[in-house]
Design an enzyme around this catalytic site. Structure first.
Site, PDB file in Angstrom:
ATOM      1  CG  HIS A   1      25.074  25.036  13.682  1.00  0.00           C
ATOM      2  ND1 HIS A   1      24.379  25.984  14.378  1.00  0.00           N
ATOM      3  CD2 HIS A   1      24.860  23.864  14.345  1.00  0.00           C
ATOM      4  CE1 HIS A   1      23.778  25.413  15.423  1.00  0.00           C
ATOM      5  NE2 HIS A   1      24.054  24.131  15.407  1.00  0.00           N
TER       6      HIS A   1
ATOM      7  CD  GLU B   1      29.077  17.254  16.808  1.00  0.00           C
ATOM      8  OE1 GLU B   1      28.713  17.291  17.989  1.00  0.00           O
ATOM      9  OE2 GLU B   1      28.320  17.020  15.862  1.00  0.00           O
TER      10      GLU B   1
ATOM     11  N   GLY C   1      12.911  27.124  32.420  1.00  0.00           N
ATOM     12  CA  GLY C   1      13.844  27.794  33.332  1.00  0.00           C
ATOM     13  C   GLY C   1      14.722  26.892  34.177  1.00  0.00           C
TER      14      GLY C   1
ATOM     15  CB  VAL D   1       3.353  26.090  27.445  1.00  0.00           C
ATOM     16  CG1 VAL D   1       4.728  26.362  27.993  1.00  0.00           C
ATOM     17  CG2 VAL D   1       3.207  24.661  26.984  1.00  0.00           C
TER      18      VAL D   1
ATOM     19  CG  ASP E   1      23.180  28.998  13.964  1.00  0.00           C
ATOM     20  OD1 ASP E   1      24.184  28.568  14.579  1.00  0.00           O
ATOM     21  OD2 ASP E   1      22.878  28.612  12.821  1.00  0.00           O
ATOM     22  CG  HIS E   2      25.452  27.321  19.672  1.00  0.00           C
ATOM     23  ND1 HIS E   2      24.543  26.406  19.219  1.00  0.00           N
ATOM     24  CD2 HIS E   2      26.615  26.665  19.794  1.00  0.00           C
ATOM     25  CE1 HIS E   2      25.138  25.241  19.064  1.00  0.00           C
ATOM     26  NE2 HIS E   2      26.402  25.362  19.411  1.00  0.00           N
TER      27      HIS E   2
HETATM   28  P1  NAD Z   1      15.210  20.293  28.864  1.00  0.00           P
HETATM   29  O1  NAD Z   1      14.315  19.124  28.575  1.00  0.00           O
HETATM   30  O2  NAD Z   1      16.371  20.110  29.770  1.00  0.00           O
HETATM   31  O3  NAD Z   1      14.331  21.490  29.436  1.00  0.00           O
HETATM   32  C1  NAD Z   1      13.041  21.798  28.932  1.00  0.00           C
HETATM   33  C2  NAD Z   1      12.255  22.617  29.959  1.00  0.00           C
HETATM   34  O4  NAD Z   1      10.892  22.714  29.556  1.00  0.00           O
HETATM   35  C3  NAD Z   1      12.247  22.038  31.356  1.00  0.00           C
HETATM   36  O5  NAD Z   1      12.429  23.112  32.278  1.00  0.00           O
HETATM   37  C4  NAD Z   1      10.831  21.443  31.485  1.00  0.00           C
HETATM   38  O6  NAD Z   1      10.393  21.415  32.830  1.00  0.00           O
HETATM   39  C5  NAD Z   1      10.032  22.411  30.657  1.00  0.00           C
HETATM   40  N1  NAD Z   1       8.744  21.871  30.159  1.00  0.00           N
HETATM   41  C6  NAD Z   1       8.548  20.740  29.423  1.00  0.00           C
HETATM   42  N2  NAD Z   1       7.218  20.599  29.127  1.00  0.00           N
HETATM   43  C7  NAD Z   1       6.559  21.664  29.655  1.00  0.00           C
HETATM   44  C8  NAD Z   1       5.169  22.111  29.659  1.00  0.00           C
HETATM   45  N3  NAD Z   1       4.184  21.425  29.060  1.00  0.00           N
HETATM   46  N4  NAD Z   1       4.895  23.289  30.285  1.00  0.00           N
HETATM   47  C9  NAD Z   1       5.851  23.983  30.874  1.00  0.00           C
HETATM   48  N5  NAD Z   1       7.157  23.611  30.912  1.00  0.00           N
HETATM   49  C10 NAD Z   1       7.532  22.475  30.299  1.00  0.00           C
HETATM   50  O7  NAD Z   1      15.649  20.860  27.450  1.00  0.00           O
HETATM   51  P2  NAD Z   1      16.999  21.673  27.097  1.00  0.00           P
HETATM   52  O8  NAD Z   1      18.073  20.707  26.791  1.00  0.00           O
HETATM   53  O9  NAD Z   1      17.250  22.703  28.127  1.00  0.00           O
HETATM   54  O10 NAD Z   1      16.600  22.346  25.717  1.00  0.00           O
HETATM   55  C11 NAD Z   1      15.802  23.502  25.639  1.00  0.00           C
HETATM   56  C12 NAD Z   1      15.795  24.011  24.217  1.00  0.00           C
HETATM   57  O11 NAD Z   1      17.118  24.331  23.828  1.00  0.00           O
HETATM   58  C13 NAD Z   1      15.289  23.019  23.194  1.00  0.00           C
HETATM   59  O12 NAD Z   1      14.643  23.724  22.170  1.00  0.00           O
HETATM   60  C14 NAD Z   1      16.566  22.422  22.641  1.00  0.00           C
HETATM   61  O13 NAD Z   1      16.386  21.939  21.331  1.00  0.00           O
HETATM   62  C15 NAD Z   1      17.471  23.620  22.680  1.00  0.00           C
HETATM   63  N6  NAD Z   1      18.895  23.294  22.722  1.00  0.00           N
HETATM   64  C16 NAD Z   1      19.438  22.684  23.815  1.00  0.00           C
HETATM   65  C17 NAD Z   1      20.801  22.416  23.856  1.00  0.00           C
HETATM   66  C18 NAD Z   1      21.456  21.808  25.063  1.00  0.00           C
HETATM   67  O14 NAD Z   1      22.684  21.738  25.083  1.00  0.00           O
HETATM   68  N7  NAD Z   1      20.718  21.402  26.065  1.00  0.00           N
HETATM   69  C19 NAD Z   1      21.597  22.724  22.758  1.00  0.00           C
HETATM   70  C20 NAD Z   1      21.019  23.329  21.643  1.00  0.00           C
HETATM   71  C21 NAD Z   1      19.661  23.613  21.657  1.00  0.00           C
END
Ligand code: NAD
Length: 490
Positions: free
Chosen positions: A242, A218, A13, A87, A179-180
């Protein structure tokens, strides 16, 4: 329609994705009224210890640029609650279940629950199973929907394992695999352009189409994502998901009606008819690349966090052959890469030339007739163009090729709903049209696996393209062998 009532639980979150994309998307649904303004709440979860007020301050920050007035963002954020959550801790799920029950009663959300897992992929399975096993799913008549971020596995075997974990807790029709690219304006227009226009669908086959090209280019390099990207590569990060999803909307047959179950059936059929290559086939039909230096750019291997001997692909191109009646010997060429000349996602459909060029003789300055090209612009430019042959306005008859143009400027592109907003809308209405179903994901991995396997076994001859170019020369040769060439840039 009537605004949907829902309780969201967002794992990860305070993550980057949640703050940059997910909250603004939910906020826009709230603003536009498809999410009930009174009857919704969101529980944010991660290991962090935050108060509700601290969480709400982050939310206000995240959505403020979308808000009409500051009060609107504050009112929205007042529906947000924080729960510190590990988790792997079962007690935390019981506490979550209690909080969910309380908020469900307080906001009268009618038992509708959306679980969004925006965490590292290794947590997708355990979260889904624990939600089920620890009794966090709603049992009082509403819906339970599970949203899973990418990546969905790193090969067929790991994807299957993940899917088995998810489906032990949720049914396939409760699972929304994000899949955005499927939330983008132009991607969503493909089926309408195809199946809403007989003049296109009538020629949408090997008899009239010479080849199809899908490019997701890109301009940026790996930036600060080496930790993830160097273990993934262009084939996994862009092609398996994608690119092949876009291909499926282009290649599929007409569904009986435009509902998700029918569409998915046709997409799967198309993906499963792709020819799967053996090692020799991979060598002939796939090309990998890794960027070297360029103007203002260091080579990939010198980027922060990238090993100096990295064998990772930052570019991948390939040729798809469909073993089906519609496509016959018409190839689909696909490519995606970082540090290319320009950023643009696009599809170029090249039609065959007229069988006879009657203008070639007898005109004063004959110009060769060109095959029509229908181009879909996905991102950042959006729109459609169609090249046609006509005559120029000079004296005498000279043919020329012009573009019929429905290309939208960046201004218009900035006004269309963002991908995550559309996808959240569909999650709330229970529409799986623009999400990848498991059989599609499985077929895509089965196609990609032999390529990745060969590339893992044999180191690439890297770097093999200059930053700021259009990729390795071998990708041009791939098309030249069929007497084709990349239409863009031209
Ligand atoms: P992030 O590392 O910024 O956030 C991950 C979150 O998980 C954090 O809030 C962290 O505190 C929490 N977390 C980690 N370990 C934990 C645990 N053991 N228990 C509870 N909470 C835990 O990652 P993100 O960039 O926000 O990516 C999230 C997902 O979205 C991933 O699957 C990533 O592949 C996908 N994604 C992200 C983007 C992007 O632009 N950031 C793009 C495409 C896909």
């Amino acid at each position: 329609g009537t605004p949907t009532r829902a309780l969201f639980m967002l794992f990860g979150g305070t993550g980057d994705l949640a703050l940059r994309k997910l909250y603004p998307a939910i906020f826009n649904l709230y603003k536009k009224g498809s999410l009930s303004n009174d009857h919704f709440a969101l529980i944010g979860l991660s290991r962090k210890e935050l108060t509700d007020d601290e969480f709400r301050a982050k939310i206000i920050d995240s959505v403020s640029s979308e808000a009409d007035q500051p009060e609107q963002a504050q009112a929205f954020a007042s529906h947000f609650y924080w729960k510190s959550h590990d988790v792997t801790n079962n007690d935390h799920y019981s506490e979550l279940s209690d909080l969910a029950d309380q908020l469900e009663a307080k906001y009268a959300t009618e038992g509708n629950r959306v679980f969004y897992v925006s965490m590292a992929p290794r947590f997708f399975g355990i979260v889904a199973q624990s939600l089920h096993d620890q009794g966090v799913l709603s049992t009082n008549g509403g819906f339970n929907r599970l949203v899973i971020e990418k990546p969905f596995g790193r090969d067929y075997a790991s994807a299957k394992e993940l899917n088995d974990a998810l489906t032990s807790a949720f049914n396939e029709n409760q699972i929304y695999r994000i899949d955005h690219y499927l939330g983008k304006e132009t991607t969503q227009a493909i089926p309408v352009l195809r199946f809403g226009n007989p003049m296109l669908e009538a020629v949408w086959n090997h008899e009239y189409i010479k080849d199809v090209q899908v490019t997701l280019a890109e301009k940026l390099g790996v930036e600060d994502r080496a930790g993830y990207y160097d273990t993934a590569g262009a084939l996994r990060d862009m092609i398996q998901n994608h690119t092949l999803q876009i291909v499926s909307y282009l290649a599929m047959d007409q569904p009986n009606s435009f509902v998700d179950t029918e569409i998915r059936r046709e997409k799967v059929k198309a993906l499963e008819s792709m020819e799967i290559y053996d090692a020799e086939g991979v060598k002939q039909n796939f090309v990998r690349g890794q960027y070297g230096a360029g103007p203002d750019s260091v080579p990939y291997r010198e980027e922060p966090g990238v090993p100096s001997d990295s064998n990772n692909d930052t570019y991948a191109a390939g040729k798809i052959v469909f073993n089906n009646h519609r496509w016959g010997d018409t190839p689909f060429y696909i490519r995606s890469g970082k540090k290319l000349a320009d950023k643009q996602g696009r599809i170029d459909i090249e039609f065959k030339k007229p069988l006879v060029d009657i203008f070639a003789k007898g005109t004063k300055q004959p110009a060769e007739l060109q095959g029509n090209v229908l181009s879909f612009y996905i991102d950042p430019k959006i729109g459609v163009t169609l090249s046609v042959n006509t005559k120029d306005s000079e004296q005498g008859l000279h043919t020329e090729t012009i573009d019929l143009n429905y290309l939208q400027g960046a201004d218009r592109a900035a006004q269309v709903p963002l991908p995550y907003e559309r996808l959240f809308h569909d999650i709330l209405t229970g529409d799986g049209t623009y999400f990848a179903s498991w059989p599609e994901v499985a077929a895509a991995w089965k196609f990609v696996d032999p390529v990745q396997k060969l590339w893992d076994q044999e180191p690439g001859d890297f770097p093999n393209y200059e930053s700021g170019s259009m990729g390795p020369k071998a990708a041009d040769d791939l098309l030249a062998r069929d007497d084709n060439q990349w239409y863009w840039p031209h």
